[in-house]
Design a protein around this motif. Sequence first.
Motif, PDB file in Angstrom:
ATOM      1  N   LEU A 911       0.858  -1.217   0.075  1.00 51.81           N
ATOM      2  CA  LEU A 911      -0.112  -0.059  -0.039  1.00 51.81           C
ATOM      3  C   LEU A 911       0.645   1.280   0.244  1.00 51.81           C
ATOM      4  CD1 LEU A 911      -2.625  -0.965   2.768  1.00 51.81           C
ATOM      5  CD2 LEU A 911      -3.016  -1.153   0.112  1.00 51.81           C
ATOM      6  N   GLY A 912       2.181   1.168  -0.086  1.00 47.22           N
ATOM      7  CA  GLY A 912       3.066   2.355  -0.262  1.00 47.22           C
ATOM      8  C   GLY A 912       3.538   2.697   1.370  1.00 47.22           C
ATOM      9  N   GLY A 913       2.881   2.044   2.331  1.00 45.76           N
ATOM     10  CA  GLY A 913       3.165   2.369   3.636  1.00 45.76           C
ATOM     11  C   GLY A 913       4.696   1.732   4.341  1.00 45.76           C
ATOM     12  N   THR A 914       4.624   2.220   5.773  1.00 46.88           N
ATOM     13  CA  THR A 914       5.892   1.727   6.459  1.00 46.88           C
ATOM     14  C   THR A 914       5.285   1.034   7.925  1.00 46.88           C
ATOM     15  OG1 THR A 914       6.264   3.817   7.217  1.00 46.88           O
ATOM     16  CG2 THR A 914       7.339   3.243   5.361  1.00 46.88           C
ATOM     17  N   VAL A 915       6.279   0.335   8.453  1.00 48.63           N
ATOM     18  CA  VAL A 915       5.858  -0.122   9.690  1.00 48.63           C
ATOM     19  C   VAL A 915       7.014   0.007  10.575  1.00 48.63           C
ATOM     20  CG1 VAL A 915       5.392  -2.283  11.098  1.00 48.63           C
ATOM     21  CG2 VAL A 915       4.561  -2.013   8.988  1.00 48.63           C
ATOM     22  N   ALA A 916       6.817   0.855  11.630  1.00 48.17           N
ATOM     23  CA  ALA A 916       8.036   1.098  12.686  1.00 48.17           C
ATOM     24  C   ALA A 916       7.651   0.402  13.949  1.00 48.17           C
ATOM     25  CB  ALA A 916       8.182   2.332  12.777  1.00 48.17           C
ATOM     26  N   LEU A 917       8.652  -0.198  14.819  1.00 50.47           N
ATOM     27  CA  LEU A 917       8.403  -0.683  16.067  1.00 50.47           C
ATOM     28  C   LEU A 917       9.392  -0.379  17.147  1.00 50.47           C
ATOM     29  CD1 LEU A 917       9.617  -4.326  16.610  1.00 50.47           C
ATOM     30  CD2 LEU A 917       9.780  -3.455  14.310  1.00 50.47           C
ATOM     31  N   ASP A 918       8.725  -0.370  18.342  1.00 53.28           N
ATOM     32  CA  ASP A 918       9.948  -0.041  19.584  1.00 53.28           C
ATOM     33  C   ASP A 918       9.417  -0.999  20.588  1.00 53.28           C
ATOM     34  OD1 ASP A 918      11.931   0.963  20.844  1.00 53.28           O
ATOM     35  OD2 ASP A 918      10.978   2.783  21.476  1.00 53.28           O
ATOM     36  N   ILE A 920      10.397  -1.763  25.067  1.00 54.61           N
ATOM     37  CA  ILE A 920      10.992  -1.711  26.241  1.00 54.61           C
ATOM     38  C   ILE A 920      10.910  -2.959  26.992  1.00 54.61           C
ATOM     39  CG2 ILE A 920      11.359  -0.301  28.414  1.00 54.61           C
ATOM     40  CD1 ILE A 920      10.583   2.091  26.770  1.00 54.61           C
ATOM     41  N   VAL A 921      11.991  -3.718  27.360  1.00 50.98           N
ATOM     42  CA  VAL A 921      11.558  -4.869  28.258  1.00 50.98           C
ATOM     43  C   VAL A 921      11.045  -4.581  29.421  1.00 50.98           C
ATOM     44  CG1 VAL A 921      12.884  -6.860  29.339  1.00 50.98           C
ATOM     45  CG2 VAL A 921      13.716  -6.084  27.041  1.00 50.98           C
ATOM     46  N   GLY A 922       9.948  -5.411  29.838  1.00 52.64           N
ATOM     47  CA  GLY A 922       9.236  -5.166  30.957  1.00 52.64           C
ATOM     48  C   GLY A 922       8.005  -4.021  31.097  1.00 52.64           C
ATOM     49  N   GLU A 923       8.018  -3.293  29.976  1.00 55.90           N
ATOM     50  CA  GLU A 923       6.893  -2.323  29.778  1.00 55.90           C
ATOM     51  C   GLU A 923       6.048  -2.508  28.695  1.00 55.90           C
ATOM     52  OE1 GLU A 923       8.555   1.837  29.809  1.00 55.90           O
ATOM     53  OE2 GLU A 923       9.848   1.368  31.589  1.00 55.90           O
ATOM     54  N   GLY A 924       6.536  -3.097  27.605  1.00 57.33           N
ATOM     55  CA  GLY A 924       5.747  -3.434  26.480  1.00 57.33           C
ATOM     56  C   GLY A 924       6.183  -3.033  25.122  1.00 57.33           C
ATOM     57  N   THR A 925       5.489  -3.171  24.247  1.00 62.59           N
ATOM     58  CA  THR A 925       5.811  -2.966  22.684  1.00 62.59           C
ATOM     59  C   THR A 925       4.839  -2.387  21.844  1.00 62.59           C
ATOM     60  OG1 THR A 925       6.770  -5.219  22.729  1.00 62.59           O
ATOM     61  CG2 THR A 925       6.351  -4.350  20.499  1.00 62.59           C
ATOM     62  N   SER A 926       5.279  -1.345  20.921  1.00 62.24           N
ATOM     63  CA  SER A 926       4.541  -0.522  20.048  1.00 62.24           C
ATOM     64  C   SER A 926       4.776  -0.643  18.617  1.00 62.24           C
ATOM     65  CB  SER A 926       4.346   0.674  20.629  1.00 62.24           C
ATOM     66  OG  SER A 926       5.698   1.334  20.533  1.00 62.24           O
ATOM     67  N   PHE A 927       3.884  -0.769  17.643  1.00 63.94           N
ATOM     68  CA  PHE A 927       4.048  -0.705  16.221  1.00 63.94           C
ATOM     69  C   PHE A 927       3.196   0.680  15.921  1.00 63.94           C
ATOM     70  CE2 PHE A 927       4.587  -5.085  17.375  1.00 63.94           C
ATOM     71  CZ  PHE A 927       5.185  -5.482  16.361  1.00 63.94           C
ATOM     72  N   VAL A 928       3.895   1.029  14.948  1.00 61.61           N
ATOM     73  CA  VAL A 928       3.203   2.278  14.113  1.00 61.61           C
ATOM     74  C   VAL A 928       3.165   2.113  12.601  1.00 61.61           C
ATOM     75  CG1 VAL A 928       3.635   4.817  13.603  1.00 61.61           C
ATOM     76  CG2 VAL A 928       4.275   3.855  15.831  1.00 61.61           C
ATOM     77  N   ILE A 929       2.055   1.859  12.154  1.00 67.19           N
ATOM     78  CA  ILE A 929       1.744   1.848  10.769  1.00 67.19           C
ATOM     79  C   ILE A 929       1.401   3.094   9.932  1.00 67.19           C
ATOM     80  CG2 ILE A 929       0.445   0.464   9.219  1.00 67.19           C
ATOM     81  CD1 ILE A 929      -0.158  -1.756  11.056  1.00 67.19           C
ATOM     82  N   THR A 930       2.156   3.355   8.776  1.00 63.06           N
ATOM     83  CA  THR A 930       1.885   4.608   8.314  1.00 63.06           C
ATOM     84  C   THR A 930       1.399   4.051   6.996  1.00 63.06           C
ATOM     85  OG1 THR A 930       3.413   5.891   9.622  1.00 63.06           O
ATOM     86  CG2 THR A 930       2.648   7.005   7.669  1.00 63.06           C
ATOM     87  N   VAL A 931       0.284   4.606   6.379  1.00 65.53           N
ATOM     88  CA  VAL A 931      -0.195   4.511   5.063  1.00 65.53           C
ATOM     89  C   VAL A 931      -0.737   5.701   4.527  1.00 65.53           C
ATOM     90  CG1 VAL A 931      -1.798   3.112   3.647  1.00 65.53           C
ATOM     91  CG2 VAL A 931      -0.908   2.185   5.798  1.00 65.53           C
ATOM     92  N   PRO A 932      -0.254   6.011   3.040  1.00 66.26           N
ATOM     93  CA  PRO A 932      -0.594   7.245   2.200  1.00 66.26           C
ATOM     94  C   PRO A 932      -2.183   7.144   2.282  1.00 66.26           C
ATOM     95  CG  PRO A 932       1.163   6.233   1.060  1.00 66.26           C
ATOM     96  CD  PRO A 932       0.643   5.335   2.173  1.00 66.26           C
ATOM     97  N   LEU A 933      -3.020   8.299   2.227  1.00 64.75           N
ATOM     98  CA  LEU A 933      -4.317   8.602   1.958  1.00 64.75           C
ATOM     99  C   LEU A 933      -4.651   7.876   0.691  1.00 64.75           C
ATOM    100  CD1 LEU A 933      -5.270  11.602   3.680  1.00 64.75           C
ATOM    101  CD2 LEU A 933      -6.215   9.342   4.339  1.00 64.75           C
ATOM    102  N   ASN A 934      -3.892   8.139  -0.439  1.00 65.98           N
ATOM    103  CA  ASN A 934      -4.310   7.933  -1.670  1.00 65.98           C
ATOM    104  C   ASN A 934      -5.582   8.241  -2.164  1.00 65.98           C
ATOM    105  OD1 ASN A 934      -1.563   6.836  -2.275  1.00 65.98           O
ATOM    106  ND2 ASN A 934      -2.168   4.842  -1.597  1.00 65.98           N
TER     107      ASN A 934
END
Length: 938
Positions: A911-918, A920-934
């Motif tokens: 879809l022309g988008g990206t996936v980023a993640l971060d 922290i051990v013991g606190e949790g995980t997060s994913f950020v999905i960015t997709v152009p509106l198109n």
Amino acid sequence: MVISNWTQTWKIGRADSQKVSIKGLIYLAIRKVFVSAILIMTPFLILSAEGTVNSGPNTINITQDAELFLEKGDTLTIEEVVKKDFKKYGKSQVGFKPSFNTYWWKLSGINTFKNVKYLTMTNPILDYVTLYYKDGFKWKKSSAGDLAPFWDREIIYKYPVFDITGKDEVYIRVQAFGTMSFNFQLSNISGFNKSKMDDVIVDVSFFSILFIMFSYNLFVFFSSKSSRYGYYCLYLAALFLQHYSASGWINTFFDPGKFLRNDLVVISVLLLVLSSVMLTISFLDLKNNMPVAYKILSCWFGIISCLTIACLNYEALKIILVYIFYQSVKITVAIVIITVGIAFIKSYKSNWEKMRTAKFYFPGYFVYSIGAFCMSSAYSGSIPANFYTLNFWKVTIIMEIVLIALGLADIINTLRKAEQKKSEELAKSNDSLADLNANLEKKVMKRTEQLNHTLSETKSLLNNMKQSVFSVNNQGEIIAPVSDYSNKMFGDLIEGKSLYDTLFKDLSRDDELFSSLQFTISISVGEDDYQFAAMEENLPGKVIMINKDGNNRSMKISYSPILDKDDIVEKLMLVVEDVTDIENLERESKEKDVANREKIQKLQEIVSNDKKDLKLFVRETNLNLSLSKKSIDVADLNGFFRATHTLKGCARMYGMNGLSHVLHILEGKIEDLRIDPPEESLLRNIMEGINDSIQLAVEEYLNLAKEIFGYDIDETYLAGGSDSIELSRKLFLDSVEEIKEAVKNNKVHLIDDIVRKLETEEFKVTLESLKNTVQRISTSLRKDILLKIEGDDIYMDVKTSSVIKDSIMHIIQNSCDHGIEKDGTITVVLRNNTNNIVIDISDNGRGIDHEMIYRKAIEKGLVTKEESQDFNKKKKLEFIMTAGFSTKEVATEYSGRGVGMDVVKTNIASLGGTVALDSIVGEGTSFVITVPLNGNSS
């Protein structure tokens, strides 16, 4: 006179003597016991009377004034002991359990008692007893006890006795490995002589009665050859040996250092236990009347026998005496008294017809047990150990052996009555035989007529049965009678043929079953029915036979022995039934039941969703089936695997676990191809075969869904010719109002965005179905997980919505399986920026260790250490989105294939988008999905 009485008794015990009554026999036995006892006791009574004239004061118990020091072991000397802290004992009687301890006693102020000469310890089986006293500055000692030579003692007596004349303070060392119970008694000469004479009178009287009973019953045993009398004599001998060794008098014949001296007390008790068990088994005939009790007692007899043999070793004896001996005796008493109690109840219920001997044995053993309990309680210190408590057991033993003797006499009386009854019955039989001979010819003719009639009825019955009935001899030859249906079943006359060439013709002659069958029939026919009962399990209950048409027929077989008057198996009757059609019907019925259950399960999974959710399921399924087909065209195994994995996740997301399970298995087959792919042309054929299975499984669910909710849940069907589409009433009315407002305010350019909303769907509403998915996964994993969906209202076209939703589903699934350990929350936040759609997915789980991910990537060969020396945390975490990467060793339906995060990255990239993640051990995980509106609008 005694010899004359024994001779008379022996004559009465003979089998051919029936004139003397049982009452006379009992009276004679009891009279001899008590008359002989009185004759033997008379001299001792006279001596006792003479010894008690002017005897002075009786004995004095000073046990409670004694002081005790307990030594754990046996190493201290008298010089060391006198320096120890002695404590006042304070009880009138000593009582200790079996141990390896040494007990030191201190007796002070003895001179305060007048006319005292002797110190007695009232237990004949104390192993080591040494008295220490000080003579000037030197310690002197005097030894007694069970192991001290009898004739070397200071005072000859069965108890340890010391002369304490002129001694005011003494120390006594005592060691005994068995139970220890005694009193410290002080006495003068006349008091000591009286106590000694009392013990002699009781012991001699007791042993005399035992000897008389043994001699009398031994004569009866030799005359009657009854095993019960033999075991009773063994029991009396064991009683004599046990009491003789435990009373202390045995020292007069055995030197303590010689073979069996110190072992004999314990061994004699164990021999008494063995003879008691043997007497119980024989006296009650347990083998025939109570088989379970017989096995238990026989097993226990073996255990006690081993224990007895082990006691021949003195070191083993000490260990057995301390840890095992008393428990073994208690267990024996419990087992025997329970057994004889049950026997007594059974005998009583049968009005003393069965196990009649229990009528005498139970009261006898019960009285014996009371005496044994009293004696053991006295020796353990539970009750006072005095002249009466220590000798009460001997009284109960006399009562017991008399009761058993009455039981044996009752056996003789019962046998005599039975013999008389047989004589009467024989006389009646002779009369009946004479009457039978007079009418024999008439009765034979009548019985012959009845037999012919019975045979005719039997033949008619056999010929009307829809089963094959015939008999075989020990050679397996089929003999009459043979039912008519047998010839129809086998297609030929079978009488005179071999069973192995007809019914069992299709069994291989090398088969173990055939050998077992042949052997069983050969040794069962012509032997008693017990042999057949023991071997019957070797005969097959069912066999497959091929008929003349070449069809397999299932034959059910039952076997019945035909017995003669002596219970010998003359022949073996077989009943054979063709159950092929019945089994086919049963199999078809089971297959239908399974299919119906599977269909019901699928229907339940489908109706757990509403129509709107099913439309989304059908849409996403069609999309992934299309991707699967494209992957096959270019032989793309990774794409094919991703499409199948996404289909599986989609099925699980909508609660279709049966479909998810099938797809998981097919996914495993694709994984095998990825590991070892064949050449391309063959690969395509295999992929097409797997895809056909996928489509078949999916179509079963889709067709059932269409039957329930209608064909309009499939948007491909609608596109093919439907005149209407479904649209939310609220969305439609809100959009109409917005268009009116735009026209009214002359904002025509907004109408394009409003109309686009009607062509798209609200993404937040689409994601609501993931909540059910999370609930199902958390229940399966036994976790408590909550999914929150927040943020802006975003609208997007169907295809884009399906791709992003599938990616979010993979992230949530990994978070449930890997991230959250027990309970937690997953949050999805939607944001509509100017040119992009931004989706944050986060959890409060345990987080991801980027160093562990990095090490795993190196292990899998995804990167080398040299190439990745400068990788930061972000680069190391990105390995989890690499194809084939997984931290799980075993794949499950939720994760472990190494494909989920690869699907996310691939789908978002399409879809022309990206996936980023971060993380922290013991606190949790997060994913950020960015997709152009198109062109999508909010």
